[in-house]
Design a protein around this motif. Structure first.
Motif, PDB file in Angstrom:
ATOM      1  N   GLN A 193       0.829  -1.202   0.000  1.00 48.82           N
ATOM      2  CA  GLN A 193       0.000   0.000   0.000  1.00 48.82           C
ATOM      3  C   GLN A 193       0.869   1.259   0.000  1.00 48.82           C
ATOM      4  O   GLN A 193       0.626   2.186  -0.764  1.00 48.82           O
ATOM      5  N   PHE A 194       1.898   1.265   0.851  1.00 50.62           N
ATOM      6  CA  PHE A 194       2.770   2.437   0.916  1.00 50.62           C
ATOM      7  C   PHE A 194       3.568   2.601  -0.362  1.00 50.62           C
ATOM      8  O   PHE A 194       3.724   3.724  -0.851  1.00 50.62           O
ATOM      9  N   LEU A 195       4.071   1.526  -0.923  1.00 55.00           N
ATOM     10  CA  LEU A 195       4.844   1.642  -2.160  1.00 55.00           C
ATOM     11  C   LEU A 195       3.987   2.176  -3.306  1.00 55.00           C
ATOM     12  O   LEU A 195       4.481   2.910  -4.162  1.00 55.00           O
ATOM     13  N   MET A 196       2.703   1.844  -3.312  1.00 52.94           N
ATOM     14  CA  MET A 196       1.802   2.375  -4.344  1.00 52.94           C
ATOM     15  C   MET A 196       1.529   3.858  -4.121  1.00 52.94           C
ATOM     16  O   MET A 196       1.399   4.615  -5.079  1.00 52.94           O
ATOM     17  N   ASP A 197       1.452   4.274  -2.858  1.00 57.30           N
ATOM     18  CA  ASP A 197       1.053   5.638  -2.531  1.00 57.30           C
ATOM     19  C   ASP A 197       2.213   6.628  -2.406  1.00 57.30           C
ATOM     20  O   ASP A 197       1.977   7.835  -2.402  1.00 57.30           O
ATOM     21  N   LEU A 198       3.430   6.152  -2.290  1.00 51.55           N
ATOM     22  CA  LEU A 198       4.571   7.039  -2.049  1.00 51.55           C
ATOM     23  C   LEU A 198       4.815   7.975  -3.226  1.00 51.55           C
ATOM     24  O   LEU A 198       4.598   7.620  -4.379  1.00 51.55           O
ATOM     25  N   ASN A 199       5.312   9.160  -2.900  1.00 55.71           N
ATOM     26  CA  ASN A 199       5.780  10.078  -3.929  1.00 55.71           C
ATOM     27  C   ASN A 199       7.200   9.639  -4.269  1.00 55.71           C
ATOM     28  O   ASN A 199       8.140   9.914  -3.534  1.00 55.71           O
ATOM     29  N   HIS A 200       7.361   8.974  -5.382  1.00 55.57           N
ATOM     30  CA  HIS A 200       8.634   8.347  -5.731  1.00 55.57           C
ATOM     31  C   HIS A 200       9.723   9.354  -6.098  1.00 55.57           C
ATOM     32  O   HIS A 200      10.878   8.984  -6.256  1.00 55.57           O
ATOM     33  N   ASN A 201       9.367  10.620  -6.198  1.00 57.88           N
ATOM     34  CA  ASN A 201      10.374  11.656  -6.422  1.00 57.88           C
ATOM     35  C   ASN A 201      11.105  12.007  -5.135  1.00 57.88           C
ATOM     36  O   ASN A 201      12.192  12.573  -5.175  1.00 57.88           O
ATOM     37  N   PHE A 202      10.504  11.709  -4.000  1.00 54.39           N
ATOM     38  CA  PHE A 202      11.077  12.100  -2.718  1.00 54.39           C
ATOM     39  C   PHE A 202      11.456  10.930  -1.827  1.00 54.39           C
ATOM     40  O   PHE A 202      12.020  11.132  -0.761  1.00 54.39           O
ATOM     41  N   VAL A 203      11.121   9.718  -2.213  1.00 48.92           N
ATOM     42  CA  VAL A 203      11.377   8.538  -1.383  1.00 48.92           C
ATOM     43  C   VAL A 203      12.258   7.554  -2.138  1.00 48.92           C
ATOM     44  O   VAL A 203      12.031   7.267  -3.312  1.00 48.92           O
TER      45      VAL A 203
END
Length: 142
Positions: free
Chosen positions: A36-46
Protein backbone atom coordinates in the motif's frame (compact mmCIF):
# COMPACT_ATOMS: atom_id res chain seq x y z
CA UNK A 1 5.29 20.01 6.42
CA UNK A 2 6.94 21.02 3.17
CA UNK A 3 8.45 18.10 1.29
CA UNK A 4 11.29 20.16 -0.18
CA UNK A 5 12.61 20.93 3.32
CA UNK A 6 13.68 17.30 3.81
CA UNK A 7 16.33 15.11 2.24
CA UNK A 8 15.30 11.94 0.43
CA UNK A 9 16.58 9.90 3.38
CA UNK A 10 14.53 11.92 5.87
CA UNK A 11 11.40 11.70 3.74
CA UNK A 12 11.98 7.95 3.39
CA UNK A 13 12.28 7.62 7.18
CA UNK A 14 9.07 9.61 7.57
CA UNK A 15 7.34 7.16 5.24
CA UNK A 16 8.75 4.21 7.19
CA UNK A 17 7.47 5.67 10.47
CA UNK A 18 4.03 6.08 8.91
CA UNK A 19 4.09 2.49 7.62
CA UNK A 20 5.22 1.13 11.00
CA UNK A 21 2.48 3.13 12.70
CA UNK A 22 -0.12 1.76 10.26
CA UNK A 23 1.17 -1.78 10.83
CA UNK A 24 1.06 -1.42 14.63
CA UNK A 25 -2.46 0.03 14.61
CA UNK A 26 -4.07 -2.11 11.91
CA UNK A 27 -2.40 -5.45 12.68
CA UNK A 28 -2.50 -6.08 8.91
CA UNK A 29 0.16 -8.22 7.28
CA UNK A 30 3.56 -6.60 6.88
CA UNK A 31 3.49 -7.12 3.12
CA UNK A 32 0.02 -5.57 2.76
CA UNK A 33 1.18 -2.36 4.45
CA UNK A 34 4.38 -2.35 2.39
CA UNK A 35 2.50 -2.72 -0.91
CA UNK A 36 0.00 0.00 0.00
CA UNK A 37 2.77 2.44 0.92
CA UNK A 38 4.84 1.64 -2.16
CA UNK A 39 1.80 2.37 -4.34
CA UNK A 40 1.05 5.64 -2.53
CA UNK A 41 4.57 7.04 -2.05
CA UNK A 42 5.78 10.08 -3.93
CA UNK A 43 8.63 8.35 -5.73
CA UNK A 44 10.37 11.66 -6.42
CA UNK A 45 11.08 12.10 -2.72
CA UNK A 46 11.38 8.54 -1.38
CA UNK A 47 14.09 5.97 -1.98
CA UNK A 48 11.99 2.83 -2.50
CA UNK A 49 14.89 0.46 -1.87
CA UNK A 50 15.80 2.22 1.39
CA UNK A 51 12.11 2.28 2.40
CA UNK A 52 11.80 -1.48 1.93
CA UNK A 53 15.08 -2.15 3.71
CA UNK A 54 14.09 -0.09 6.77
CA UNK A 55 10.43 -1.09 6.92
CA UNK A 56 10.95 -4.82 6.38
CA UNK A 57 13.98 -4.83 8.67
CA UNK A 58 12.12 -3.06 11.46
CA UNK A 59 9.10 -5.35 11.21
CA UNK A 60 10.93 -8.65 10.84
CA UNK A 61 13.30 -7.88 13.74
CA UNK A 62 10.58 -6.44 15.99
CA UNK A 63 11.16 -8.87 18.89
CA UNK A 64 14.89 -8.19 18.91
CA UNK A 65 14.29 -4.43 18.77
CA UNK A 66 11.76 -4.51 21.59
CA UNK A 67 14.16 -6.53 23.75
CA UNK A 68 16.64 -3.69 23.42
CA UNK A 69 14.03 -1.03 24.23
CA UNK A 70 12.57 -2.71 27.32
CA UNK A 71 15.52 -2.47 29.75
CA UNK A 72 15.94 1.21 28.90
CA UNK A 73 12.44 2.42 29.76
CA UNK A 74 10.61 2.81 33.06
CA UNK A 75 7.25 1.57 31.80
CA UNK A 76 5.99 -1.41 29.83
CA UNK A 77 6.22 -1.49 26.05
CA UNK A 78 2.45 -1.28 25.67
CA UNK A 79 2.53 2.06 27.52
CA UNK A 80 4.73 3.66 24.85
CA UNK A 81 2.83 5.61 22.23
CA UNK A 82 2.63 4.05 18.78
CA UNK A 83 4.60 6.91 17.23
CA UNK A 84 7.41 6.73 19.77
CA UNK A 85 7.52 2.94 19.48
CA UNK A 86 7.75 3.13 15.69
CA UNK A 87 10.55 5.70 15.86
CA UNK A 88 12.50 3.66 18.41
CA UNK A 89 12.15 0.47 16.39
CA UNK A 90 13.35 2.18 13.23
CA UNK A 91 16.31 3.88 14.92
CA UNK A 92 17.42 0.75 16.76
CA UNK A 93 17.15 -1.27 13.55
CA UNK A 94 19.42 1.30 11.90
CA UNK A 95 21.88 1.21 14.80
CA UNK A 96 22.08 -2.57 14.55
CA UNK A 97 22.02 -3.15 10.81
CA UNK A 98 22.92 0.09 9.02
CA UNK A 99 26.53 0.32 10.20
CA UNK A 100 27.42 2.76 7.41
CA UNK A 101 25.04 5.38 8.88
CA UNK A 102 26.79 7.30 11.68
CA UNK A 103 25.46 6.76 15.19
CA UNK A 104 24.78 10.49 15.73
CA UNK A 105 22.90 10.80 12.43
CA UNK A 106 20.52 7.98 13.43
CA UNK A 107 19.82 9.50 16.84
CA UNK A 108 19.42 13.03 15.44
CA UNK A 109 17.02 11.78 12.77
CA UNK A 110 14.96 9.89 15.36
CA UNK A 111 14.80 12.95 17.62
CA UNK A 112 13.68 15.11 14.68
CA UNK A 113 11.00 12.56 13.77
CA UNK A 114 9.85 12.67 17.40
CA UNK A 115 9.52 16.44 17.14
CA UNK A 116 7.50 16.13 13.91
CA UNK A 117 5.16 13.29 14.87
CA UNK A 118 5.29 12.85 18.63
CA UNK A 119 3.97 14.71 21.62
CA UNK A 120 5.71 17.71 23.14
CA UNK A 121 8.07 15.52 25.19
CA UNK A 122 8.46 12.58 22.79
CA UNK A 123 11.79 13.68 21.42
CA UNK A 124 13.33 13.77 24.91
CA UNK A 125 12.12 10.23 25.64
CA UNK A 126 13.39 8.99 22.27
CA UNK A 127 16.76 10.65 22.78
CA UNK A 128 17.14 9.17 26.26
CA UNK A 129 16.34 5.62 25.16
CA UNK A 130 18.50 5.79 22.04
CA UNK A 131 21.48 7.20 23.92
CA UNK A 132 21.41 4.14 26.18
CA UNK A 133 20.69 1.59 23.45
CA UNK A 134 23.15 3.23 21.07
CA UNK A 135 25.96 2.94 23.58
CA UNK A 136 25.20 -0.75 24.04
CA UNK A 137 25.06 -1.46 20.31
CA UNK A 138 27.66 0.76 18.69
CA UNK A 139 30.22 1.67 21.30
CA UNK A 140 30.53 -1.72 23.00
CA UNK A 141 30.96 -3.60 19.71
CA UNK A 142 34.11 -1.96 18.33
Amino acid sequence: MKIKEFSVRRYTRISVIQALYAWQISKNKIVEIEMQFLMDLNHNFVDNIYFRELYLGSTTHVKELDKLILPNITRSLNMIGYVEHAILRLAIFELLYQKYVPYKVIINEAVELGKIFGTEKSYKFINSVLDKVGMQIRLNKK
